[in-house]
Design an enzyme around this catalytic site. Structure first.
Site, mmCIF file in Angstrom:
data_model
loop_
_atom_site.group_PDB
_atom_site.id
_atom_site.type_symbol
_atom_site.label_atom_id
_atom_site.label_comp_id
_atom_site.label_asym_id
_atom_site.label_seq_id
_atom_site.Cartn_x
_atom_site.Cartn_y
_atom_site.Cartn_z
ATOM 1 C CB SER A 50 -0.848 -0.019 1.277
ATOM 2 O OG SER A 50 -1.480 1.228 1.484
ATOM 3 C CE1 TYR A 56 -3.857 -1.822 5.611
ATOM 4 C CE2 TYR A 56 -3.307 0.358 4.770
ATOM 5 C CZ TYR A 56 -3.742 -0.940 4.550
ATOM 6 O OH TYR A 56 -4.055 -1.357 3.280
#
Ligand SMILES: NC(=O)c1ccc[n+]([C@@H]2O[C@H](COP(=O)([O-])OP(=O)(O)OC[C@H]3O[C@@H](n4cnc5c(N)ncnc54)[C@H](OP(=O)(O)O)[C@@H]3O)[C@@H](O)[C@H]2O)c1
Length: 239
Positions: free
Chosen positions: A142, A155
């Protein structure tokens, strides 16, 4: 590179980016092994893929954050597929909150799924690729694996770890003709993004799971002598 009659395992193959990748791979004649926790998602997709494209589709309902379940799922899928040309480590979860506010259990679950799950699955799949002396591994990281942002500590930590694991593994196995890639999408219009409260805005302009699947296909179709090390894909003009 010709993908037809290849074999691929996709984690998180039941929805979102993993499902979009499954559809494009099946359309290209790749036989699939799909992993997710929800067997209903997997069964519905197997039905769709076999009737639309006629490829073999095997499914394994497993939680990749649990070592034994992840290993068992990969072993059984590799056995049914008979080989493994492609592994797409896509399953992941997201939750945002300040480091002070987030519960340790939430933090742990994100690391356990995104980092340890990717590790367990890859470790179980690798012997087959090493024996074949070929294969492609694509890890869906990501933009959160490239830059930190407020409320993203868990995250971001997980995706930075995926980036590091990807690069280290790449250096270990490229001499065995195994290509290891990290893809770093920005926000994609999926359930994960909506549930995590990410800004989707105008859905027509927003990056869709199919767009990431197109990048996966382009990456896989490169000649075997080269590979994409990392690639980002962003929405052009989010609103
Ligand atoms: N959407 C975005 O904005 C975005 C941006 C950049 C990167 N990513 C990354 O892209 C990947 C796919 O995300 P997505 O947006 O497509 O999410 P999604 O629509 O929520 O799909 C995630 C998939 O992973 C599976 N999964 C989650 N935890 C699992 C576990 N412990 N064991 C097995 N399967 C599990 C889910 O199925 P079950 O729930 O049935 O297990 C589902 O099939 C993730 O790694 C995510 O971090 C997403």
């Amino acid at each position: 590179m010709e993908l037809r009659n290849g074999t691929a395992i996709i984690t998180g193959g039941g929805k979102g980016i993993g499902k979009a990748a499954a559809l494009k791979l099946a359309e290209s004649g790749v036989h699939l092994g799909l992993i997710a926790r929800s067997s209903a998602d997997l069964e519905a997709l197997r039905e769709q893929l076999t009737s639309e494209f006629g490829t073999k589709v095997f499914i394994a309902s497993a939680d990749i954050s649990k070592k034994d379940e992840a290993e068992k799922a990969v072993r059984s899928l590799v056995e049914q597929l008979g080989s493994l040309s492609i592994l797409i480590n896509n399953a992941g979860i997201a939750k945002f909150g300040t480091l002070a506010e987030m519960e340790p259990t939430e933090w742990e679950q994100i690391i356990q799924t995104n980092v340890m799950g990717t590790y367990y699955v890859t470790r179980a799949a690798l012997p087959t690729m090493l024996e074949q002396q070929s294969g492609s591994i694509i890890n869906i990281a990501s933009t959160a694996g490239e830059r930190g942002f407020a409320t993203g500590s868990a995250y971001c930590a997980s995706k930075f770890a995926v980036m590091g694991m990807t690069e280290a593994l790449m250096q270990e196995v490229r001499k065995s003709n195994i290509r290891v890639t990290a893809l770093t999408p920005s926000t994609v219009n999926t359930e994960l993004a909506v549930k995590a409260g990410l800004k989707i805005g105008d859905e027509d302009r927003m990056m869709q799971p199919e767009d990431v699947a197109d990048l996966i296909m382009a990456t896989l179709q490169l000649p075997p002598r080269v590979f994409v090390k990392t690639a980002g894909i962003w929405t052009t003009n989010p609103q």
